[in-house]
Design an enzyme around this catalytic site. Structure first.
Site, PDB file in Angstrom:
ATOM      1  N   LYS A 191       0.843  -1.205   0.000  1.00 52.94           N
ATOM      2  CA  LYS A 191       0.000   0.000   0.000  1.00 52.94           C
ATOM      3  C   LYS A 191       0.872   1.246   0.000  1.00 52.94           C
ATOM      4  CE  LYS A 191      -3.844  -2.271   2.290  1.00 52.94           C
ATOM      5  NZ  LYS A 191      -4.376  -2.746   3.563  1.00 52.94           N
TER       6      LYS A 191
ATOM      7  N   GLN B  55      -4.983  -1.356   9.526  1.00 54.49           N
ATOM      8  CA  GLN B  55      -4.921  -2.704   8.964  1.00 54.49           C
ATOM      9  C   GLN B  55      -5.555  -3.714   9.934  1.00 54.49           C
ATOM     10  OE1 GLN B  55      -3.766  -3.446   5.886  1.00 54.49           O
ATOM     11  NE2 GLN B  55      -4.099  -5.633   6.118  1.00 54.49           N
TER      12      GLN B  55
ATOM     13  N   ASP C 109     -11.439   2.771   3.900  1.00 55.93           N
ATOM     14  CA  ASP C 109     -11.889   1.372   3.851  1.00 55.93           C
ATOM     15  C   ASP C 109     -13.400   1.274   3.651  1.00 55.93           C
ATOM     16  OD1 ASP C 109      -9.981  -0.703   4.083  1.00 55.93           O
ATOM     17  OD2 ASP C 109      -9.638  -0.243   6.201  1.00 55.93           O
TER      18      ASP C 109
HETATM   19  N1  GUN Z   1      -7.004  -6.702   6.121  1.00 55.09           N
HETATM   20  C1  GUN Z   1      -7.289  -7.465   5.041  1.00 55.09           C
HETATM   21  N2  GUN Z   1      -8.015  -6.758   4.132  1.00 55.09           N
HETATM   22  C2  GUN Z   1      -8.178  -5.518   4.661  1.00 55.09           C
HETATM   23  C3  GUN Z   1      -8.814  -4.344   4.192  1.00 55.09           C
HETATM   24  O1  GUN Z   1      -9.402  -4.282   3.107  1.00 55.09           O
HETATM   25  N3  GUN Z   1      -8.756  -3.271   5.018  1.00 55.09           N
HETATM   26  C4  GUN Z   1      -8.135  -3.312   6.224  1.00 55.09           C
HETATM   27  N4  GUN Z   1      -8.145  -2.201   6.970  1.00 55.09           N
HETATM   28  N5  GUN Z   1      -7.527  -4.397   6.684  1.00 55.09           N
HETATM   29  C5  GUN Z   1      -7.549  -5.486   5.904  1.00 55.09           C
END
Ligand code: GUN
Length: 297
Positions: free
Chosen positions: A54, A98, A121
């Site tokens: 990311k 996350q 998100d």
């Molecule tokens: N962990 C796995 N997929 C995601 C996601 O799309 N967003 C977040 N914040 N954590 C994750």
């Protein structure tokens, strides 16, 4: 192989290029560079890989990447304090914490603490609610990516029979809302659905998000249907050597590709779209919060 294979990698590259152009436009016209803050608590190896990717893609799109890595023993109050500081920081346009979080921290409490305007998100209850009543909202990245792929594979989604297999808050439920917005007739099926194969056979658009390797078989697919496979499952691959593994989706790809009109592969389908949609959500959040024209993806 009869069905067209949907190239998620190429579509994600185009989306990232579109985002980079918007970022450059913000800089030129409004004098700012959007910033995305990503918070990682603990050392979960998969999460570390996601967070690294990311950060790299955020920088590649021309945005600022702010990474906060906290030890696994971080107290919930300390994490909430960091979220409050990021909420108050005008240079932060998007906040992503996350998941999963360590067991002693309440995920709902942390998600609820994020400013909905910075919730890239789309997990905050305010964004969930806004999406469900058809207001502008930040929407979860994976279903947004699936919608973009489906829209382009099918040209017109209006009136299409969409069947989603999976009812998670992250994929299944927001996917249903997004496809309703596209004027599909939506069925949300799941592992307890009676006659699941028959329900799937009704679909012009079949979205698989159950998290079970190759559960959806070729003869569950209606001839010519578009199949979007959200699953990423690692299974043993003894044919590659002892202890080797490979990634498969929730759909038995080789069988389904014979029947489908279009289908996403795993890997290389939905997966690459997710981070690209996170970048798209960050510019959307920046535009909405700053009162600028909101891009459409
Ligand atoms: N962990 C796995 N997929 C995601 C996601 O799309 N967003 C977040 N914040 N954590 C994750």
């Amino acid at each position: 192989m009869t069905g067209k294979i949907i190239d998620g990698k190429a579509r994600a590259a185009k989306l990232r290029a579109d985002v980079a152009e918007i970022v450059a436009g913000f800089h030129k016209a409004a004098g700012f560079t959007p910033g995305l803050a990503v918070v990682l608590v603990g050392e979960d190896p998969a999460s570390q890989v996601y967070v690294r990717n990311k950060g790299r893609e955020t920088l590649a799109s021309g945005m600022r990447s702010l990474e906060h890595r906290l030890p696994a023993k971080t107290a919930e109050a300390e994490l909430l304090d960091l979220v409050a500081r990021l909420n108050a920081d005008d240079g932060v346009d998007g906040i992503l914490v996350q998941l999963p979080l360590p067991g002693h921290i309440s995920e709902p409490a942390v998600l609820a603490a994020i400013d909905p305007q910075k919730d890239v998100d789309g997990f905050h209850i305010v964004n969930v609610g806004r999406l469900s009543v058809g207001l502008d909202a930040l929407v979860p990245c994976t279903p947004l990516g699936c919608t973009i792929l489906a829209r382009e594979a099918m040209s017109d989604l209006t009136g299409a029979e969409a069947v989603i297999v999976g009812r998670s808050n992250i994929v299944g439920k927001p996917m249903a809302q997004l496809l309703l917005k596209e004027n599909c007739t939506v069925t949300v099926a799941h592992s307890r659905t009676r006659d699941l194969a028959d329900v799937c056979r009704r679909a012009d658009l079949l979205v698989a998000a159950v998290g079970r390797p190759e559960m959806i078989r070729g003869d569950w697919v209606r001839p010519g249907a578009t199949v979007i496979d959200v699953g990423i499952n690692r299974i043993p691959a003894p044919e590659k050597g002892e202890g080797k593994t490979r990634l498969v989706g929730d759909v038995a790809f080789a069988e389904a590709a014979e029947i489908a009109g279009a289908i996403t592969p795993v890997p290389g389908g939905v997966g690459p779209m997710t981070i690209a949609c996170l970048l798209a959500n960050t510019v959307t959040a920046a535009a909405m919060r700053r009162g600028l024209e909101v891009p459409r993806f």
